[in-house]
Scaffold this motif. Structure first.
Motif, mmCIF file in Angstrom:
data_model
loop_
_atom_site.group_PDB
_atom_site.id
_atom_site.type_symbol
_atom_site.label_atom_id
_atom_site.label_comp_id
_atom_site.label_asym_id
_atom_site.label_seq_id
_atom_site.Cartn_x
_atom_site.Cartn_y
_atom_site.Cartn_z
ATOM 1 N N ASN A 17 0.845 -1.195 0.000
ATOM 2 C CA ASN A 17 0.000 0.000 0.000
ATOM 3 C C ASN A 17 0.881 1.246 0.000
ATOM 4 N N SER A 18 0.784 2.038 -1.061
ATOM 5 C CA SER A 18 1.684 3.181 -1.245
ATOM 6 C C SER A 18 1.485 4.246 -0.178
ATOM 7 N N ARG A 19 0.244 4.455 0.283
ATOM 8 C CA ARG A 19 0.003 5.466 1.310
ATOM 9 C C ARG A 19 0.575 5.048 2.658
ATOM 10 N N VAL A 20 0.499 3.762 2.978
ATOM 11 C CA VAL A 20 1.063 3.273 4.241
ATOM 12 C C VAL A 20 2.577 3.425 4.239
ATOM 13 N N VAL A 21 3.209 3.066 3.126
ATOM 14 C CA VAL A 21 4.662 3.195 3.026
ATOM 15 C C VAL A 21 5.065 4.662 3.166
ATOM 16 N N ALA A 22 4.336 5.558 2.474
ATOM 17 C CA ALA A 22 4.636 6.990 2.574
ATOM 18 C C ALA A 22 4.447 7.493 4.002
ATOM 19 N N ALA A 23 3.389 7.021 4.662
ATOM 20 C CA ALA A 23 3.114 7.460 6.035
ATOM 21 C C ALA A 23 4.247 7.046 6.975
ATOM 22 N N LYS A 24 4.775 5.841 6.795
ATOM 23 C CA LYS A 24 5.882 5.381 7.639
ATOM 24 C C LYS A 24 7.131 6.238 7.425
ATOM 25 N N ILE A 25 7.404 6.578 6.180
ATOM 26 C CA ILE A 25 8.578 7.414 5.882
ATOM 27 C C ILE A 25 8.414 8.797 6.510
ATOM 28 N N ILE A 26 7.240 9.395 6.323
ATOM 29 C CA ILE A 26 6.990 10.736 6.879
ATOM 30 C C ILE A 26 7.036 10.706 8.403
ATOM 31 N N ALA A 27 6.453 9.672 9.001
ATOM 32 C CA ALA A 27 6.485 9.551 10.471
ATOM 33 C C ALA A 27 7.916 9.437 10.974
ATOM 34 N N SER A 28 8.761 8.714 10.247
ATOM 35 C CA SER A 28 10.165 8.589 10.640
ATOM 36 C C SER A 28 10.867 9.937 10.599
ATOM 37 N N ILE A 29 10.562 10.734 9.590
ATOM 38 C CA ILE A 29 11.154 12.074 9.499
ATOM 39 C C ILE A 29 10.695 12.933 10.674
ATOM 40 N N LEU A 30 9.404 12.877 11.005
ATOM 41 C CA LEU A 30 8.884 13.673 12.120
ATOM 42 C C LEU A 30 9.482 13.229 13.452
ATOM 43 N N ASN A 31 9.927 11.990 13.501
ATOM 44 C CA ASN A 31 10.585 11.469 14.700
ATOM 45 C C ASN A 31 12.107 11.621 14.632
ATOM 46 N N ASN A 32 12.591 12.368 13.632
ATOM 47 C CA ASN A 32 14.042 12.569 13.444
ATOM 48 C C ASN A 32 14.791 11.251 13.276
ATOM 49 N N HIS A 33 14.202 10.343 12.517
ATOM 50 C CA HIS A 33 14.825 9.045 12.286
ATOM 51 C C HIS A 33 15.321 8.909 10.854
ATOM 52 N N GLY A 34 15.712 10.005 10.232
ATOM 53 C CA GLY A 34 16.254 9.913 8.884
ATOM 54 C C GLY A 34 15.728 10.988 7.975
ATOM 55 N N SER A 35 16.303 11.030 6.785
ATOM 56 C CA SER A 35 15.889 11.975 5.751
ATOM 57 C C SER A 35 15.185 11.201 4.630
ATOM 58 N N LEU A 36 14.597 11.915 3.693
ATOM 59 C CA LEU A 36 13.963 11.238 2.559
ATOM 60 C C LEU A 36 14.973 10.357 1.835
ATOM 61 N N SER A 37 16.179 10.879 1.613
ATOM 62 C CA SER A 37 17.193 10.124 0.865
ATOM 63 C C SER A 37 17.519 8.803 1.549
ATOM 64 N N THR A 38 17.758 8.837 2.858
ATOM 65 C CA THR A 38 18.133 7.605 3.565
ATOM 66 C C THR A 38 16.935 6.673 3.694
ATOM 67 N N LEU A 39 15.764 7.218 3.942
ATOM 68 C CA LEU A 39 14.579 6.387 4.144
ATOM 69 C C LEU A 39 14.104 5.754 2.838
ATOM 70 N N PHE A 40 14.287 6.453 1.717
ATOM 71 C CA PHE A 40 13.914 5.869 0.429
ATOM 72 C C PHE A 40 14.740 4.623 0.130
ATOM 73 N N SER A 41 16.000 4.619 0.534
ATOM 74 C CA SER A 41 16.873 3.489 0.199
ATOM 75 C C SER A 41 16.679 2.317 1.152
ATOM 76 N N GLY A 42 16.153 2.582 2.358
ATOM 77 C CA GLY A 42 16.069 1.510 3.335
ATOM 78 C C GLY A 42 14.661 1.140 3.741
ATOM 79 N N ASN A 43 13.660 1.637 3.047
ATOM 80 C CA ASN A 43 12.280 1.431 3.480
ATOM 81 C C ASN A 43 11.590 0.350 2.654
#
Length: 456
Positions: A17-43
């Motif tokens: 589910n593309s929205r769930v994956v996007a939500a996890k990436i955005i939530a990680s950013i809001l929690n200071n757990h990475g940037s878009l670049s790092t999260l795109f490669s490891g998500n």
């Protein structure tokens, strides 16, 4: 909502589910757990189909680009802030709001699919909350947007501290800096002069029906009228071309390298400037990078382009660990910085960067300058470069540093691009967009260059 939490987004089974994956990436950013670049490669992005992957990334980029407006509206919709462990639900609310305000997604799909994502995350308690909130937004869109626009942060989609900094540093240009930074960046290529030419590669693009034109400033650059996957670029795997903004391509020319010179590229990852220098000159080049994973990227780029350099993974300032005592005629110091000149490519910088970090970065920049200066030969040239538009990292920092060095001489950069400063030359985001209409917005990234010569 504050984005300074420490807990990670709730985990869930692998999903397509593309929205769930996007939500996890955005939530990680809001929690200071990475940037878009790092999260795109490891998500979980890689579990999606190519179409869904592109959609998920569009949601992530879009939410970050419009974050401060979306945050304001989401907070209007919520009666009380969500807990940190529920940032994934907050992220879904931002995603739904982004679709309603800025995408062509049908309203009913924006609501129903975002609501469905709460179930996939196994947070059924949030189903009613997200459904009611997004339907409330649909009923009161203009009123909520108008209310959000009372806030400068929401109106300009920038953090207040950066708005104030731009106003102070660039009183005539601050609104243009913000506007350009909120646009989508153009895709700019750099041809490998050892293997092809602007004319030859332009013909290859034409054969693939990829519209392009030569970059107006960067002599090895080509601007595409719209981005394409690198896999569709003719000869990419064979090293004919790389992706690199025009502003970054100016480095090789500024160094004024002569044959057989010894050159150091400090903080070299991902290797774009290293490779460009080697495409132009036959020289002995050392590229040094602190991060092992990013140093690997330099090696990969060198291999793809058929180039050779000595890549060292080390702290550039700890010269006893890697330096052989032979000085360099040219040094490129592409120093870590705020990234405020490349926000259009990395919109999450607006959310992640803090004002306190600027002081820390300045200390690192001075430390790197001091260390690199010791390695520069007499009459050698050091190019100091950042992708920042903040004078305290650029012209002001160089002015301050020069006061401590009697053997350093600032050399003004005479060029058709950028704005001359007391020390160095500043390119603002979107500068030099003198392209035809089909390439509008093809101006360069924000970049700063200063040229310093060492003399007895």
């Amino acid at each position: 909502m504050s984005h300074s939490g420490s807990k990670s987004a709730a985990s869930s089974p692998k999903t397509a589910n593309s929205r769930v994956v996007a939500a996890k990436i955005i939530a990680s950013i809001l929690n200071n757990h990475g940037s878009l670049s790092t999260l795109f490669s490891g998500n979980e992005l890689h579990t999606l189909s190519p179409v869904d992957r592109a959609f998920s990334k569009e949601l992530c980029f879009g939410v970050m680009r419009h974050y401060f407006q979306l945050e304001n509206i989401a907070d209007q919709l919520l009666k009380k802030p969500l807990r940190e462990k529920d940032y994934d639900i907050y992220a879904l609310l931002l995603i739904g709001t982004y679709q309603i305000l800025h995408m062509r997604t049908a309203d009913h799909a924006a609501v129903s699919e975002t609501v469905n994502a709460t179930k996939i995350l196994k947070k059924k308690w949030a189903t009613g909350l997200v459904n009611a909130s997004l339907r409330n937004l649909l009923r009161n869109t203009s009123k909520m947007v108008s209310r959000a626009n009372n806030s400068e942060e929401a109106r300009y989609n920038f953090p207040q501290w950066l708005i104030e900094s731009f106003k102070k540093s660039w009183p005539q240009d601050w609104e243009q800096i913000i506007s350009a930074s909120n646009q989508r960046a153009p895709m700019v290529l750099r041809i490998n002069k050892r293997l092809t030419s602007i004319e030859e590669y332009g013909k290859l693009l034409e054969q693939e029906e990829i519209d392009s034109q030569p970059h107006p400033i960067a002599t090895d650059g080509i601007v595409l009228s719209k981005p394409v996957p690198v896999t569709t670029l003719p000869g990419f795997d064979d090293g004919l071309v790389s992706v690199q903004d025009g502003a970054a391509q100016l480095t090789a020319e500024l160094l004024k390298i002569e044959p057989e010179m010894r050159v150091l590229d400090c903080c070299a990852a991902p290797g774009g400037k290293t490779c460009h220098i080697l495409e132009r000159y036959d020289i002995d080049l050392i590229a040094i990078e602190l991060d092992p994973a990013r140093a690997d990227m330099i090696e990969e780029n060198l291999e793809r382009l058929g180039l050779g350099a000595q890549v060292i993974t080390a702290d550039a300032c700890a010269k006893d660990e890697w330096w052989d005592s032979r000085k360099f005629e040219r040094i490129l110091l592409d120093t870590p910085c705020s990234g405020t000149g490349v926000i259009r490519r990395h919109p999450d910088i607006k959310v992640l960067r803090t004002q306190n970090e600027i002081n820390q970065l300045q200390q690192l920049q001075i430390k790197l300058l001091d260390s690199m200066w010791e390695l520069l030969a007499d009459n050698g040239i050091l190019i100091y470069a950042t992708c920042s538009v903040l004078p305290q990292e650029n012209s002001m920092l160089i002015k301050q540093w020069l006061k401590t060095r009697r053997d350093a001489k600032h050399i003004p950069i005479d060029a058709s691009w950028g704005k001359p400063q007391e020390y160095g030359r500043q390119i603002l985001p979107g500068d030099s967009a003198n392209m035809d209409d089909s390439h509008s917005g093809a101006g360069m990234d924000g970049f700063f260059y200063a040229k310093i010569c060492k003399h007895n």
